[in-house]
Design an enzyme around this catalytic site. Structure first.
Site, PDB file in Angstrom:
ATOM      1  N   CYS A   1       0.489  -1.215  -0.006  1.00 26.41           N
ATOM      2  CA  CYS A   1      -0.233   0.437   0.040  1.00 26.41           C
ATOM      3  C   CYS A   1       0.711   1.014  -0.060  1.00 26.41           C
ATOM      4  O   CYS A   1       1.811   1.324   0.602  1.00 26.41           O
ATOM      5  CB  CYS A   1      -0.942   0.217   1.668  1.00 26.41           C
ATOM      6  SG  CYS A   1      -1.855  -1.134   0.859  1.00 26.41           S
TER       7      CYS A   1
ATOM      8  N   TYR B   1      -8.312  -7.652   7.006  1.00 25.46           N
ATOM      9  CA  TYR B   1      -9.476  -6.806   6.208  1.00 25.46           C
ATOM     10  C   TYR B   1     -10.412  -8.079   5.801  1.00 25.46           C
ATOM     11  O   TYR B   1     -11.133  -9.058   6.459  1.00 25.46           O
ATOM     12  CB  TYR B   1      -8.663  -7.013   5.129  1.00 25.46           C
ATOM     13  CG  TYR B   1      -7.408  -5.832   5.097  1.00 25.46           C
ATOM     14  CD1 TYR B   1      -7.772  -4.844   6.178  1.00 25.46           C
ATOM     15  CD2 TYR B   1      -6.097  -6.058   4.535  1.00 25.46           C
ATOM     16  CE1 TYR B   1      -6.963  -4.259   6.052  1.00 25.46           C
ATOM     17  CE2 TYR B   1      -5.018  -4.969   5.267  1.00 25.46           C
ATOM     18  CZ  TYR B   1      -5.293  -3.720   5.817  1.00 25.46           C
ATOM     19  OH  TYR B   1      -4.273  -2.862   5.608  1.00 25.46           O
TER      20      TYR B   1
ATOM     21  N   ARG C   1      -4.117 -14.545  -1.512  1.00 25.12           N
ATOM     22  CA  ARG C   1      -3.080 -14.204   0.159  1.00 25.12           C
ATOM     23  C   ARG C   1      -4.246 -15.005   1.107  1.00 25.12           C
ATOM     24  O   ARG C   1      -5.528 -13.729   1.763  1.00 25.12           O
ATOM     25  CB  ARG C   1      -2.477 -12.771   0.292  1.00 25.12           C
ATOM     26  CG  ARG C   1      -2.544 -13.055   1.232  1.00 25.12           C
ATOM     27  CD  ARG C   1      -1.084 -10.984   1.447  1.00 25.12           C
ATOM     28  NE  ARG C   1      -0.004 -11.212  -0.091  1.00 25.12           N
ATOM     29  CZ  ARG C   1       1.060 -10.686   1.111  1.00 25.12           C
ATOM     30  NH1 ARG C   1       1.292  -9.150   1.841  1.00 25.12           N
ATOM     31  NH2 ARG C   1       2.449 -11.223   0.163  1.00 25.12           N
TER      32      ARG C   1
ATOM     33  N   LEU D   1      10.220 -11.654   6.293  1.00 25.19           N
ATOM     34  CA  LEU D   1      11.349 -10.693   6.602  1.00 25.19           C
ATOM     35  C   LEU D   1      12.614 -12.106   5.732  1.00 25.19           C
ATOM     36  O   LEU D   1      13.198 -12.189   5.690  1.00 25.19           O
ATOM     37  CB  LEU D   1      11.420 -11.313   7.924  1.00 25.19           C
ATOM     38  CG  LEU D   1      11.002  -9.962   9.016  1.00 25.19           C
ATOM     39  CD1 LEU D   1      11.551 -11.225  10.536  1.00 25.19           C
ATOM     40  CD2 LEU D   1      11.662  -9.086   8.799  1.00 25.19           C
TER      41      LEU D   1
ATOM     42  N   ARG E   1       9.197  -4.878   1.817  1.00 24.98           N
ATOM     43  CA  ARG E   1      10.701  -3.650   2.452  1.00 24.98           C
ATOM     44  C   ARG E   1      11.631  -3.716   2.156  1.00 24.98           C
ATOM     45  O   ARG E   1      12.664  -2.074   1.456  1.00 24.98           O
ATOM     46  CB  ARG E   1      10.160  -3.583   3.648  1.00 24.98           C
ATOM     47  CG  ARG E   1       9.174  -3.473   4.383  1.00 24.98           C
ATOM     48  CD  ARG E   1       9.050  -3.550   5.971  1.00 24.98           C
ATOM     49  NE  ARG E   1       7.671  -3.322   6.269  1.00 24.98           N
ATOM     50  CZ  ARG E   1       6.921  -3.103   7.550  1.00 24.98           C
ATOM     51  NH1 ARG E   1       6.943  -4.744   6.763  1.00 24.98           N
ATOM     52  NH2 ARG E   1       5.927  -3.360   7.589  1.00 24.98           N
TER      53      ARG E   1
END
Length: 370
Positions: A25, A182, A230, A301, A324
Site C-alpha cells: 500500500c 481485512y 493471500r 523477513l 520492504r
C-alpha cells in the site's frame, strides 16, 4: 542451476523466476485513482528483476479503502488512471503484472500510517465501515455496521466488477486479499465473525463468503489467467484463526480452481503476539503446500538471495514475495541473480550496468560505445 531463477507456470502465465514484488500500500491515490507517484513506484519495481510485480491492495468500493489515500478500481476514472502506468510498464519491462483486490472492512476509514493510522471519525471526514459483525477492531473505535444480505451481494459484485476492469487493463493475474485483518479475513476469523446465520459459527460457515467471492472472481476473470489468494495463516491470538483452519480453507480454494496461496499472518487483532525472525512465516507456507497441494508464495523477513534460494530449492515454498526489502533495494532481483548465477530481464539502456564479473546476468554481452 538456481532454483530461485527457474521458471514456473501458473495456469497460462509463465514466469521466468520465482520472485514476486509483494503488494505494498502506498496510501497516495486521489479518490482511489493512481497518479504520478504510482507511475514512478510501479515502473521502478517492474524493473527489479522479479518475474511478477503485484499492484498494491486495490479496493473494490470507496468505503472498502483503508485510508482516503488508498488505491481503488471501482469506476471508469480509477480504471483510466491506471492505463498510462501499465502502458509504460509494458513498454519497458517483461515482468508480469498482478493486482491484489481488497476490501478493508472494519479496518477502513483510517488515517495514513505517517499520520498516525488511527480511525477517522465521521465528523472529521471518515466513513461508516462494514464487517461481518458489529465488533470494533480495537477498543475505543466506532463499531462497523454488520453486513446484511444486500451488502454482501454489493461487495461480491464489486469484486467481480474490479476483476473485469483489471482484465480490460491487461492485468496478468489477480490475488484476493484474505489476510491482515481485512474484510475476507474478518469473515474467516472467529475473533471478528460472531454471526449466527450461514456465514458465521462453524469453519464451513465462516469460509462461505470468502469462497463465494473467490468463485465469482474466478468466473469473471479469463480462464487462462491465474487467481490466487493471500491468507493469514494465524491470528497469533488464542482462539483465533490458525494454521489448521488455513489448510482447510486452502483445500477448498484448490477445489474451486485457485492457482496459488500467498501465506502471511496476523492483522485481525491488536492483541496479536507475533514471533518475528528471518523467514518466520515460511513454515506456514510449507505446511499449506504439503497439505493442500497448491503452489505457495511465502513472505516475511526474506532479505537475502541465498535465504530465498534455500526456501525454493528445499520445496518449502514455490515462490518468494518481497516488500520492504524491494523498497530498500529496488534491484534486489538483479543482485540475487548475480549472486546465484541467474539471469534477469533488463532494458537495453541498463545492459552496461552489470559488473564485469557478471557478463551473463542479462543474457547479453556489454555493447561498446562509439
Amino acid at each position: 542451476m538456481s532454483a530461485l531463477f527457474s521458471p514456473i507456470k501458473l495456469r497460462g502465465l509463465e514466469l521466468a523466476n520465482r520472485i514476486m514484488v509483494s503488494p505494498m500500500c502506498q496510501y497516495s491515490a486521489d479518490n482511489g485513482a493512481a497518479n504520478d507517484w504510482h507511475f514512478t513506484h510501479i515502473n521502478m519495481l517492474a524493473l527489479s528483476g522479479a518475474a511478477m510485480f503485484c499492484i498494491e491492495a486495490t479496493h473494490v468500493e470507496p468505503i472498502g479503502r483503508i485510508t482516503p489515500g488508498c488505491l481503488g478500481l471501482w469506476d471508469d476514472a480509477t480504471e483510466s488512471a491506471l492505463k498510462p502506468i501499465l502502458a509504460s510498464v509494458r513498454k519497458h519491462s517483461k515482468a508480469a503484472v498482478a493486482m491484489q483486490l481488497a476490501h478493508a472492512g472494519r479496518k477502513g476509514s483510517s488515517h495514513r500510517p505517517w499520520e498516525g493510522g488511527q480511525q477517522i471519525p465521521l465528523a472529521q471526514g471518515g466513513w461508516q465501515t462494514v464487517a461481518p459483525s458489529a465488533i470494533s477492531h480495537k477498543e475505543g473505535e466506532a463499531p462497523p455496521a454488520a453486513l446484511d444480505a444486500a451488502g454482501l451481494t454489493r461487495i461480491r459484485d464489486a469484486f467481480v466488477d474490479a476483476a473485469r476492469r483489471a482484465d480490460r487493463l491487461g492485468i496478468d493475474a489477480l490475488e484476493l486479499h484474505g489476510a491482515h485483518g481485512y474484510l475476507l479475513h474478518q469473515f474467516l476469523s472467529p475473533l471478528s465473525n460472531h454471526r449466527t446465520d450461514q456465514y458465521g459459527g462453524s469453519i464451513e460457515n465462516r469460509m462461505r463468503y470468502p469462497l463465494e467471492v473467490f468463485e465469482a472472481v474466478r468466473a469473471a476473470f479469463p480462464a487462462d489467467k491465474p487467481v490466487g489468494v493471500r491468507v493469514s495463516a494465524t491470528d497469533w491470538v488464542d482462539g483465533g484463526w490458525d494454521l489448521e483452519q488455513t489448510i482447510a480453507f486452502a483445500q477448498e480454494l484448490k477445489r474451486r480452481g485457485a492457482d496459488w496461496i500467498d501465506v502471511s499472518s496476523g492483522g485481525v487483532s491488536p492483541l496479536q503476539k507475533i514471533a518475528l525472525g528471518p523467514g518466520y512465516q515460511v513454515p506456514f507456507a510449507q505446511a499449506v503446500k504439503q497439505a493442500a497441494g497448491l503452489p505457495t508464495i511465502t513472505v516475511g523477513l526474506i532479505t537475502e538471495a541465498r535465504q530465498a534460494e534455500e526456501i525454493v530449492a528445499s520445496g518449502k515454498a514455490d515462490m518468494v514475495a518481497l516488500a520492504r526489502r524491494m523498497l530498500y533495494d529496488p534491484r534486489w532481483g538483479w543482485h540475487a541473480g548475480a549472486e546465484l548465477g541467474g539471469q534477469v530481464s533488463a532494458p537495453p539502456q541498463y545492459w552496461r550496468s552489470q559488473p564485469s564479473t557478471q557478463k551473463e546476468l542479462f543474457g547479453k554481452t556489454t555493447f561498446g560505445a562509439r
